[in-house]
Scaffold this motif. Structure first.
Motif, PDB file in Angstrom:
ATOM      1  N   GLN A 140      -7.890   3.841   1.508  1.00 17.06           N
ATOM      2  CA  GLN A 140      -8.503   3.581   2.813  1.00 17.06           C
ATOM      3  C   GLN A 140      -7.463   3.586   3.934  1.00 17.06           C
ATOM      4  OE1 GLN A 140     -10.682  -0.108   2.174  1.00 17.06           O
ATOM      5  NE2 GLN A 140     -12.458   1.028   1.431  1.00 17.06           N
ATOM      6  N   ARG A 155      -0.644   5.374   8.822  1.00 19.88           N
ATOM      7  CA  ARG A 155      -1.221   6.522   9.518  1.00 19.88           C
ATOM      8  C   ARG A 155      -0.316   7.749   9.362  1.00 19.88           C
ATOM      9  NH1 ARG A 155      -2.393   4.039  13.632  1.00 19.88           N
ATOM     10  NH2 ARG A 155      -4.644   3.885  13.369  1.00 19.88           N
ATOM     11  N   PRO A 178      -5.623   4.689   7.380  1.00 19.56           N
ATOM     12  CA  PRO A 178      -6.114   5.069   8.713  1.00 19.56           C
ATOM     13  C   PRO A 178      -5.690   6.487   9.028  1.00 19.56           C
ATOM     14  CG  PRO A 178      -4.154   3.705   8.917  1.00 19.56           C
ATOM     15  CD  PRO A 178      -4.501   3.739   7.449  1.00 19.56           C
ATOM     16  N   THR A 185       0.830  -1.205   0.000  1.00 19.95           N
ATOM     17  CA  THR A 185       0.000   0.000   0.000  1.00 19.95           C
ATOM     18  C   THR A 185       0.864   1.254   0.000  1.00 19.95           C
ATOM     19  OG1 THR A 185      -1.783  -1.146   1.176  1.00 19.95           O
ATOM     20  CG2 THR A 185      -1.805   1.260   1.231  1.00 19.95           C
ATOM     21  N   GLN A 208      -8.607   8.351   0.894  1.00 21.25           N
ATOM     22  CA  GLN A 208      -9.854   7.639   0.612  1.00 21.25           C
ATOM     23  C   GLN A 208      -9.623   6.483  -0.353  1.00 21.25           C
ATOM     24  OE1 GLN A 208     -12.609  10.695  -0.705  1.00 21.25           O
ATOM     25  NE2 GLN A 208     -13.334  10.996   1.379  1.00 21.25           N
ATOM     26  N   ARG A 209      -8.825   6.737  -1.394  1.00 17.60           N
ATOM     27  CA  ARG A 209      -8.627   5.688  -2.408  1.00 17.60           C
ATOM     28  C   ARG A 209      -8.010   4.433  -1.813  1.00 17.60           C
ATOM     29  NH1 ARG A 209      -4.534   6.497  -7.386  1.00 17.60           N
ATOM     30  NH2 ARG A 209      -5.604   8.522  -7.483  1.00 17.60           N
TER      31      ARG A 209
END
Length: 212
Positions: A78, A59, A80, A8, A75-76
């Motif tokens: 997700q 985060r 935290p 990610t 948002q894309r």
């Protein structure tokens, strides 16, 4: 280290332009020595973040993305967000609910502290103009470091408005607004600008909009 976390991070880094990636590394310098991050490639920065922020690297990246105006990536992917923990006195729990937990209908945090108002209203062009009038000559620095705009776009705005500094700042803010879409709220712009060295009236104005 979680493989998904590493993947990610890399996808987030790859979604940034080169300028935005450099800005991200610059802002990370407040927590990681510049010598480690400034010359790091995207994969290398992933490893540094995983080592420096075990379990919290996503985060931390989300925090920086908000500062450079790329909340769309939060948002894309997700990501935290930092937990917003209200200040409270543990010796004086809210008597209205057991264990001091928040009553969702009370409008208060534990301990009876009023919850801050949340305003989902998008900023209007009039709002942006009021901010633009106070940005001053540092507008390009604000655009690059805090709103995530490209230097090439700022140069174009400069050429289109050579004699009007307010309109330059206004067009820059409109670019940010178009990219943020429904997220272009007073709260979001305040989050982007709160670490910038700006006229305090800008932050006061955005804070006042949150209560409307």
């Amino acid at each position: 280290m979680a493989r998904d976390e590493r993947a990610t991070l890399l996808e987030v880094h790859q979604a940034l332009s080169e300028e935005q990636f450099q800005n991200l590394k610059y802002l990370l310098g407040s927590k990681i020595p510049d010598g480690l991050v400034l010359q790091a490639s995207r994969p290398e920065l992933c490893l540094i973040l995983l080592q420096r922020f075990p379990g919290n690297s996503l985060r931390e990246i989300a925090r920086i993305l908000r500062q450079i105006g790329r909340s769309d990536l939060i948002q894309r992917f997700q990501l935290p967000l930092e937990e917003q923990i209200p200040e409270e006195n543990p010796r004086e729990p809210n008597r209205d609910t057991p264990n001091g937990t928040r009553d969702p209908t009370s409008g208060q945090h534990p301990g009876g502290i009023p919850a801050p108002p949340v305003n989902p209203r998008r900023l209007t062009e009039k709002d942006l103009m009021r901010v633009a009038k106070r940005l001053g000559k540092e507008w390009q620095e604000v655009g690059i470091l805090h709103l995530g705009l490209e230097q090439s776009r700022l140069d174009q705005i400069q050429e289109e408005n050579p004699n009007n500094s307010t309109m330059r700042s206004f067009e820059m803010l409109r670019d940010w607004q178009r990219r943020q879409r429904e997220e272009a709220t007073a709260s979001q712009l305040l989050a982007c600008l709160e670490d910038a060295h700006l006229d305090p009236e800008i932050l006061n104005f955005l804070q006042s909009l949150q209560g409307n």
